[in-house]
Design an enzyme around this catalytic site. Sequence first.
Site, PDB file in Angstrom:
ATOM      1  CG  ASP A  65      -0.291  -0.153   2.534  1.00  0.00           C
ATOM      2  OD1 ASP A  65       0.597  -1.015   2.642  1.00  0.00           O
ATOM      3  OD2 ASP A  65      -0.644   0.569   3.485  1.00  0.00           O
ATOM      4  CG  HIS A  66       3.251   2.558   2.485  1.00  0.00           C
ATOM      5  ND1 HIS A  66       3.289   3.757   3.149  1.00  0.00           N
ATOM      6  CD2 HIS A  66       2.433   1.755   3.216  1.00  0.00           C
ATOM      7  CE1 HIS A  66       2.534   3.689   4.240  1.00  0.00           C
ATOM      8  NE2 HIS A  66       2.011   2.479   4.298  1.00  0.00           N
ATOM      9  CG  HIS A 139       5.215  -1.016   9.945  1.00  0.00           C
ATOM     10  ND1 HIS A 139       4.002  -1.094  10.600  1.00  0.00           N
ATOM     11  CD2 HIS A 139       4.956  -1.293   8.637  1.00  0.00           C
ATOM     12  CE1 HIS A 139       3.056  -1.391   9.725  1.00  0.00           C
ATOM     13  NE2 HIS A 139       3.614  -1.528   8.536  1.00  0.00           N
ATOM     14  CG  HIS A 268      -1.836   3.786   7.148  1.00  0.00           C
ATOM     15  ND1 HIS A 268      -2.267   2.652   7.805  1.00  0.00           N
ATOM     16  CD2 HIS A 268      -1.166   3.346   6.055  1.00  0.00           C
ATOM     17  CE1 HIS A 268      -1.865   1.579   7.154  1.00  0.00           C
ATOM     18  NE2 HIS A 268      -1.194   1.975   6.075  1.00  0.00           N
TER      19      HIS A 268
END
Length: 310
Positions: A65-66, A139, A268
Amino acid sequence: MSLRVTFLGTGGAVPTTERAPSALFVNREGDRLLFDCGEGTQRGMMRFGTGFGIDHLFVSHLHGDHVLGIPGLVQTLGFNDRAEPLTIHCPPGTEDDLHDLVHAVGHDPAFQIRIESVAPGEVALDADGYEVRAFETVHRTKSQGYVLEEDDRPGRFDRPKAEELGVPVGPKFGRLHEGEPVEAEDGSIVEPDQVVGPPRPGRKFVYTADTRPREGTVAVAEDADLLVHDATFADDMEDRARDTAHSTGREAGSVAERAGAKRLALVHISSRYAADASPIRREAREAFDGECLLPDDGDLIEVPFPDADE
């Protein structure tokens, strides 16, 4: 001197009809910087008018998603006859995977792409009047955020004082403001510190991308003019935030409050809040006394200088 932030993608891992995955476009006086490039980024660029002319792309980590917007964007830039090189900055150890992603369309890009790793604490971009540094985040994979910090600006010029000291109106004012002594009408020398105040801070913009709240971010974001922080979940999903290495709105607000940030933008946002994300902002506001924003895709923020109200 403008510093504009356009939110191209404010959603989480799963896109919704209202929020695309992560992408942030920063225009700093004509320097065009893209932070992350999720699916649909190039469509957001068209829809929200930023254009495709980016100079640098800063990748926080290699979750889809990045980064899944990169192959399509590279292809479109080639179709548009781009000739200038594009530099992509990324965490150390991700260069090979990023190279494969850039070439995922099955052929070499039509223009040069430089992939440069930058470790937390290092300068990714040293530009005229500002720099972009990487900083560590927490993360589920190797990840990092980025801080854009401007150089100090000259202090305010005291024109009445300069005239009182006998400096003729004209070019000598500018020379004094730039730090050069000048000769007054009576032959005396006027030093810059006689008519120019102390240096004034530039602006600071901080983008965390996906992260748990951490003390290191508080330090990096100290006195930030705009902190863009992961706020994937509301309090009702705090355990989920911890398990997936994301933050809640309240946790983002706490980071901003302890850092003394002036403005906080929450991004996000999980697709589970597609119908109503207001609890995330409400809980962030309970932890943060500054201006708290929940941007929609396409929102643009003009970042003012710290002393703009003086």
